[in-house]
Motif scaffolding. Structure first.
Motif, PDB file in Angstrom:
ATOM      1  N   GLU A 130       0.812  -1.164  -0.069  1.00 57.97           N
ATOM      2  CA  GLU A 130      -0.075  -0.048   0.008  1.00 57.97           C
ATOM      3  C   GLU A 130       0.931   1.110  -0.029  1.00 57.97           C
ATOM      4  O   GLU A 130       2.176   1.180   0.458  1.00 57.97           O
ATOM      5  N   PRO A 131       0.473   2.466  -0.608  1.00 56.19           N
ATOM      6  CA  PRO A 131      -0.906   2.576  -1.345  1.00 56.19           C
ATOM      7  C   PRO A 131      -0.875   1.621  -2.338  1.00 56.19           C
ATOM      8  O   PRO A 131       0.081   1.293  -3.183  1.00 56.19           O
ATOM      9  N   TYR A 132      -2.078   1.039  -2.638  1.00 55.34           N
ATOM     10  CA  TYR A 132      -2.423   0.059  -3.888  1.00 55.34           C
ATOM     11  C   TYR A 132      -3.393   0.551  -4.673  1.00 55.34           C
ATOM     12  O   TYR A 132      -4.389   1.524  -4.305  1.00 55.34           O
ATOM     13  N   TYR A 133      -3.564   0.283  -6.334  1.00 54.96           N
ATOM     14  CA  TYR A 133      -4.275   0.579  -7.062  1.00 54.96           C
ATOM     15  C   TYR A 133      -5.728   0.104  -6.280  1.00 54.96           C
ATOM     16  O   TYR A 133      -5.856  -1.216  -5.946  1.00 54.96           O
ATOM     17  N   ASP A 134      -6.735   0.730  -6.621  1.00 56.02           N
ATOM     18  CA  ASP A 134      -8.182   0.396  -5.927  1.00 56.02           C
ATOM     19  C   ASP A 134      -8.857  -0.934  -6.216  1.00 56.02           C
ATOM     20  O   ASP A 134      -9.313  -1.596  -5.442  1.00 56.02           O
ATOM     21  N   SER A 135      -8.348  -1.566  -7.451  1.00 54.77           N
ATOM     22  CA  SER A 135      -9.316  -2.552  -8.057  1.00 54.77           C
ATOM     23  C   SER A 135      -8.750  -3.863  -7.138  1.00 54.77           C
ATOM     24  O   SER A 135      -9.104  -4.832  -7.100  1.00 54.77           O
ATOM     25  N   TYR A 136      -7.404  -3.842  -6.475  1.00 48.25           N
ATOM     26  CA  TYR A 136      -6.781  -4.818  -5.986  1.00 48.25           C
ATOM     27  C   TYR A 136      -7.554  -5.051  -4.521  1.00 48.25           C
ATOM     28  O   TYR A 136      -7.843  -6.234  -4.367  1.00 48.25           O
ATOM     29  N   ALA A 137      -7.991  -4.124  -3.966  1.00 48.48           N
ATOM     30  CA  ALA A 137      -8.600  -4.611  -2.659  1.00 48.48           C
ATOM     31  C   ALA A 137     -10.127  -5.068  -3.053  1.00 48.48           C
ATOM     32  O   ALA A 137     -10.662  -5.931  -2.474  1.00 48.48           O
ATOM     33  N   ALA A 138     -10.777  -4.479  -4.018  1.00 42.46           N
ATOM     34  CA  ALA A 138     -11.954  -4.831  -4.533  1.00 42.46           C
ATOM     35  C   ALA A 138     -11.983  -6.457  -5.076  1.00 42.46           C
ATOM     36  O   ALA A 138     -12.955  -7.062  -4.716  1.00 42.46           O
ATOM     37  N   LEU A 152       4.587   1.156   1.712  1.00 39.15           N
ATOM     38  CA  LEU A 152       5.717   1.710   1.181  1.00 39.15           C
ATOM     39  C   LEU A 152       5.803   3.019   2.038  1.00 39.15           C
ATOM     40  O   LEU A 152       4.739   3.792   2.138  1.00 39.15           O
ATOM     41  N   ARG A 153       6.752   3.683   2.482  1.00 38.52           N
ATOM     42  CA  ARG A 153       6.961   4.642   3.395  1.00 38.52           C
ATOM     43  C   ARG A 153       7.861   5.583   2.896  1.00 38.52           C
ATOM     44  O   ARG A 153       8.841   5.190   2.230  1.00 38.52           O
ATOM     45  N   PRO A 154       7.637   6.924   2.930  1.00 37.38           N
ATOM     46  CA  PRO A 154       8.395   8.033   2.486  1.00 37.38           C
ATOM     47  C   PRO A 154       9.965   7.782   3.126  1.00 37.38           C
ATOM     48  O   PRO A 154      10.051   7.686   4.383  1.00 37.38           O
ATOM     49  N   HIS A 155      11.076   7.915   2.451  1.00 38.83           N
ATOM     50  CA  HIS A 155      12.305   7.773   2.676  1.00 38.83           C
ATOM     51  C   HIS A 155      13.197   8.320   1.677  1.00 38.83           C
ATOM     52  O   HIS A 155      13.351   7.691   0.665  1.00 38.83           O
ATOM     53  N   GLY A 156      14.125   9.373   2.089  1.00 37.73           N
ATOM     54  CA  GLY A 156      15.032   9.742   1.148  1.00 37.73           C
ATOM     55  C   GLY A 156      14.383  10.309  -0.132  1.00 37.73           C
ATOM     56  O   GLY A 156      15.001  10.231  -1.056  1.00 37.73           O
TER      57      GLY A 156
END
Length: 396
Positions: A130-138, A152-156
């Motif tokens: 995540e964040p993931y394209y919305d169809s994945y969850a559905a 995925l987290r902000p880094h550098g």
């Protein structure tokens, strides 16, 4: 005629409870907002120019000569399957049998749905970045499986995968890893070292992997590396791609998977009850597109890299924190430097403030707080459109 006093079916909602949480996609909402306000739409990821004229002419020729106007073969026409296999060999050295290891789908979206519906049972867990394209969850929900996000987290100045967090997310119930690289919406491109670690984990825990690689030709620094090429991965990996992003014909909906025969057979069993077949004449045109010379791909990347820089520089000048992407045609920004805290409210108000539309990233997270201040922008637009959008954003 007497109006009904209650919905047919009593108190039970019409919508299947597995889908009740999803509602209308954010893309539909924001594109409608753009149309209503006359704003520049940098939300939904579709180009505002068509792809190569010779490929459009190939589609027209197919229609006029009766190629694909009736149902094409279930797996896809032989010409396209052969071209897909040749593409995988040409760019990545991966050999696939076009008759048993390639399946044509109605875009990558159907490929994702067919993979997840075919390969998952209720109770299975699916790890998705995540964040993931919305169809994945559905699609995971429709399959009755459980989504396990790894963030995925902000880094550098970019978004990074924590491999220890990924490993910790695997349980005895984990059936499948769902990966997307180059990654929408963050623009992250997983490195060969990261992919090697993911491959080793998949082999160790005997996991299936579905990889969404639709942005494979839109990598600006470095290059794309398919996970299927790592030791032990070809036999457990379903690779998804499509023509829409690479050739700028998103409305044609021509996608495909490559995988071992057993996995292709499983996915085809689900796919045949979704669209059965689709895009007949367009399949002939994309078969030609896949043989375009290297110069086409080089020019596409150079054009989009220049557009990325126009928008990224303009967003930075407007006060956003900008995460300059290594791939895809999206830029993620953080609105905190503008004194904003809620990306959804920001995006809904932006058309009135600046006549520009963007997408709030929080809709792509299970952990809404992790993406609350992030906003995604598409730069697959004409240069003059991006320059006008940048000018409008100066009002912020």
């Amino acid at each position: 005629m007497t109006p009904m006093s209650a919905p047919v079916g009593g108190d039970r909602p019409f919508l299947n409870r597995r889908l009740a949480a999803f509602g209308t996609t954010i893309f539909a909402e924001m594109s409608a907002l753009a149309a209503r306000t006359g704003s520049i739409n940098l939300g939904q990821g579709f180009p505002d120019t068509d792809g190569p004229a010779q490929i459009a002419e190939a589609a027209s020729r197919a229609v006029l000569t009766g190629q694909g106007n009736q149902y094409p073969p279930g797996p896809g026409i032989a010409e396209l399957r052969t071209a897909i296999a040749a593409h995988q060999q040409r760019f990545y050295g991966l050999g696939y049998d076009p008759d048993s290891e390639v399946l044509v789908t109605a875009g990558a979206t159907e490929a994702i749905a067919a993979c997840l519906l075919a390969l998952l049972e209720p109770g299975d867990e699916v790890i998705a970045l995540e964040p993931y394209y919305d169809s994945y969850a559905a699609c995971i929900a429709m399959a009755g499986a459980t989504r396990v996000p790894v963030t995925l987290r902000p880094h550098g100045g970019a978004f990074a995968l924590d491999l220890d967090e990924l490993r910790a997310a695997v349980t005895p119930r984990t059936r499948l890893l769902l990966l997307n690289t180059p990654h929408n919406p963050t623009g992250t491109v997983l490195t060969p070292d990261e992919l090697a670690a993911i491959a080793a984990l998949a082999v160790e825990r005997d996991l299936l992997v579905v990889t969404d690689e639709v942005y494979e030709h839109l990598v600006f620094e470095g290059s794309h590396t398919p996970l299927a090429g790592f030791p032990g991965m070809r036999e457990r990996t379903v690779t998804i791609s499509s023509a829409g992003k690479t050739y700028s014909f998103t409305g044609w909906k021509v996608g495909w998977i490559t995988a071992p025969p057993e996995l292709v057979s499983a996915v085809r069993s689900a796919k045949q009850f979704l669209t059965y077949v689709s895009s007949g004449p367009f399949q002939y045109a994309i078969a030609e597109a896949l043989h375009l010379p290297d110069a086409y791909y080089d020019a596409l990347r150079a054009d989009l890299a220049a557009k990325r820089d126009i928008l990224a520089d303009g967003l930075a000048a407007a006060g956003f924190q900008v995460f300059r992407p290594r791939g895809t045609y999206f830029i993620t920004t953080d609105i905190t430097p503008l004194g904003e805290k809620d990306g959804l409210a920001f995006c809904r108000a932006l058309p009135e403030r600046c006549e520009v539309v963007a997408i709030p990233n929080q809709v792509f997270y299970d952990d809404k707080a992790a993406g609350a201040t992030q906003v995604r922008w598409a730069f697959c637009k004409k240069t003059e459109v991006l320059e006008e959008a940048v000018e409008r954003l100066r009002r912020l």
